[in-house]
Write a protein that holds these residues in place. Structure first.
Motif, PDB file in Angstrom:
ATOM      1  N   PRO A  65      64.711  63.281   2.559  1.00  0.00           N
ATOM      2  CA  PRO A  65      63.538  64.021   2.865  1.00  0.00           C
ATOM      3  C   PRO A  65      62.779  63.623   4.248  1.00  0.00           C
ATOM      4  CG  PRO A  65      63.353  63.012   0.583  1.00  0.00           C
ATOM      5  CD  PRO A  65      64.618  62.521   1.151  1.00  0.00           C
ATOM      6  N   SER A  66      63.025  62.234   4.710  1.00  0.00           N
ATOM      7  CA  SER A  66      62.522  61.841   5.846  1.00  0.00           C
ATOM      8  C   SER A  66      63.179  62.461   7.222  1.00  0.00           C
ATOM      9  CB  SER A  66      62.449  60.364   6.174  1.00  0.00           C
ATOM     10  OG  SER A  66      63.719  59.740   6.058  1.00  0.00           O
ATOM     11  N   MET A  67      64.238  63.059   6.831  1.00  0.00           N
ATOM     12  CA  MET A  67      65.149  63.558   8.009  1.00  0.00           C
ATOM     13  C   MET A  67      65.260  65.077   8.044  1.00  0.00           C
ATOM     14  SD  MET A  67      68.072  60.780   8.379  1.00  0.00           S
ATOM     15  CE  MET A  67      68.613  61.451  10.112  1.00  0.00           C
ATOM     16  N   SER A  68      65.275  65.743   9.022  1.00  0.00           N
ATOM     17  CA  SER A  68      65.692  67.181   9.130  1.00  0.00           C
ATOM     18  C   SER A  68      66.288  67.527  10.633  1.00  0.00           C
ATOM     19  CB  SER A  68      64.156  67.939   9.460  1.00  0.00           C
ATOM     20  OG  SER A  68      63.626  67.384  10.694  1.00  0.00           O
ATOM     21  N   PRO A  69      67.021  68.664  10.553  1.00  0.00           N
ATOM     22  CA  PRO A  69      67.739  69.082  11.821  1.00  0.00           C
ATOM     23  C   PRO A  69      66.890  69.056  13.267  1.00  0.00           C
ATOM     24  CG  PRO A  69      67.996  70.552  10.243  1.00  0.00           C
ATOM     25  CD  PRO A  69      66.927  69.746   9.503  1.00  0.00           C
ATOM     26  N   GLY A  70      67.144  68.647  14.111  1.00  0.00           N
ATOM     27  CA  GLY A  70      66.590  68.400  15.291  1.00  0.00           C
ATOM     28  C   GLY A  70      67.125  67.804  16.799  1.00  0.00           C
ATOM     29  N   ARG A  71      66.353  67.623  17.725  1.00  0.00           N
ATOM     30  CA  ARG A  71      66.765  66.892  18.716  1.00  0.00           C
ATOM     31  C   ARG A  71      66.613  65.324  18.568  1.00  0.00           C
ATOM     32  NH1 ARG A  71      70.031  68.384  22.073  1.00  0.00           N
ATOM     33  NH2 ARG A  71      69.182  67.226  23.654  1.00  0.00           N
ATOM     34  N   VAL A  72      67.654  64.708  18.713  1.00  0.00           N
ATOM     35  CA  VAL A  72      67.551  63.145  18.971  1.00  0.00           C
ATOM     36  C   VAL A  72      67.490  62.733  20.484  1.00  0.00           C
ATOM     37  CG1 VAL A  72      68.697  60.901  18.103  1.00  0.00           C
ATOM     38  CG2 VAL A  72      68.511  63.070  16.558  1.00  0.00           C
ATOM     39  N   SER A  73      66.629  61.500  20.829  1.00  0.00           N
ATOM     40  CA  SER A  73      66.757  61.242  21.928  1.00  0.00           C
ATOM     41  C   SER A  73      67.418  59.926  21.908  1.00  0.00           C
ATOM     42  CB  SER A  73      65.174  60.929  22.513  1.00  0.00           C
ATOM     43  OG  SER A  73      64.584  60.040  21.687  1.00  0.00           O
ATOM     44  N   ALA A  74      68.451  59.714  23.063  1.00  0.00           N
ATOM     45  CA  ALA A  74      69.148  58.301  22.892  1.00  0.00           C
ATOM     46  C   ALA A  74      68.246  57.230  22.831  1.00  0.00           C
ATOM     47  CB  ALA A  74      70.278  58.509  24.324  1.00  0.00           C
ATOM     48  N   THR A  75      68.583  56.428  22.320  1.00  0.00           N
ATOM     49  CA  THR A  75      67.980  55.076  22.005  1.00  0.00           C
ATOM     50  C   THR A  75      68.722  53.970  21.939  1.00  0.00           C
ATOM     51  OG1 THR A  75      66.147  56.301  20.529  1.00  0.00           O
ATOM     52  CG2 THR A  75      66.422  53.901  20.360  1.00  0.00           C
ATOM     53  N   GLU A  76      68.453  52.931  22.709  1.00  0.00           N
ATOM     54  CA  GLU A  76      69.224  51.741  23.023  1.00  0.00           C
ATOM     55  C   GLU A  76      68.606  50.695  22.121  1.00  0.00           C
ATOM     56  OE1 GLU A  76      70.277  50.088  26.626  1.00  0.00           O
ATOM     57  OE2 GLU A  76      70.802  52.156  27.521  1.00  0.00           O
ATOM     58  N   ARG A  77      69.361  50.344  20.989  1.00  0.00           N
ATOM     59  CA  ARG A  77      68.751  49.085  20.168  1.00  0.00           C
ATOM     60  C   ARG A  77      69.988  48.487  19.368  1.00  0.00           C
ATOM     61  NH1 ARG A  77      64.850  50.252  14.948  1.00  0.00           N
ATOM     62  NH2 ARG A  77      64.965  48.149  14.133  1.00  0.00           N
ATOM     63  N   THR A  78      69.886  47.073  19.663  1.00  0.00           N
ATOM     64  CA  THR A  78      71.329  46.482  19.096  1.00  0.00           C
ATOM     65  C   THR A  78      71.273  46.523  17.687  1.00  0.00           C
ATOM     66  OG1 THR A  78      71.169  44.958  21.116  1.00  0.00           O
ATOM     67  CG2 THR A  78      72.277  44.388  19.262  1.00  0.00           C
TER      68      THR A  78
END
Length: 164
Positions: A65-78
Motif C-alpha cells: 500500500p505505501s508504494m505505487s508506480p512512479g519516478r524514483v530519484s537516485a539515492t546514495e545510502r549505505t
C-alpha cells in the motif's frame, strides 16, 4: 595404576547412589494437583482436507500500500547488510518496460526481484516470462519500503543505495 583404581572406585560409588530409590521423609496427604497452575492447552484444530496448490504458495492479491508506480530519484545510502541487489516491480506497464530495458543488467548483478503489486496468477506468469531467468518472488515490500522511505517502483536497491 593407583589413580585408575581410585577413579573407578569413585565412578562406582556415584553409580550406586544414582540407582538407589528416593526416600520419602514426610507426606501429609494434602497435596493438590498441579494442573490448575499450568497454562490451559487448546484443543488441536482439525486439519484441512484440501492440500494447497503447488503453484500458489502465496495469497493473491499481493499489495504494498505505501508504494505505487512512479519516478524514483537516485539515492546514495549505505545498506551494508544487503547481500545481493534487489529490485522491486509491479505488474503495471511501467514496471514491465523497466524490466525489459534493465533485464541484462539485473542478470549481470545477480539481482533478486520482488513482485510487490500483482492481482492475478496470469500477471505473475507474464512478469516471470519477461524476467526470463531472473529470480522473482511475489511478496509485499511494506516491511522495508517505509523505513527506507521508498514510495515508488520499479527500483533497483543495492549496497550503495537505490536507483531507477
Amino acid at each position: 595404576m593407583k589413580r585408575l583404581i581410585l577413579a573407578l572406585c569413585l565412578c562406582y560409588g556415584q553409580l550406586t547412589q544414582a540407582v538407589q530409590s528416593l526416600t520419602v521423609i514426610y507426606d501429609s496427604g494434602d497435596t493438590l494437583p498441579i494442573a490448575q497452575y499450568l497454562p490451559k492447552r487448546s484443543e488441536p484444530q482439525p486439519k484441512q482436507s484440501a492440500l494447497p496448490s503447488k503453484h500458489k504458495a502465496f495469497q493473491l492479491p499481493i499489495e504494498t500500500p505505501s508504494m505505487s508506480p512512479g519516478r524514483v530519484s537516485a539515492t546514495e545510502r549505505t545498506l551494508k547488510y544487503l547481500q545481493q541487489p534487489l529490485f522491486l516491480i509491479g505488474a503495471d506497464k511501467q514496471s514491465k518496460a523497466w524490466l525489459q530495458a534493465r533485464r541484462d543488467q539485473l542478470v549481470e548483478l545477480n539481482a533478486i526481484g520482488l513482485l510487490v503489486q500483482v492481482d492475478t496468477l496470469e500477471e505473475i506468469k507474464a512478469i516471470k516470462a519477461l524476467a526470463n531467468g531472473l529470480r522473482l518472488m511475489p511478496a509485499s515490500a511494506e516491511s522495508f519500503a517505509k523505513p527506507l522511505a521508498l514510495k515508488h517502483y520499479p527500483v533497483l536497491i543495492s549496497k550503495d543505495g537505490w536507483e531507477q
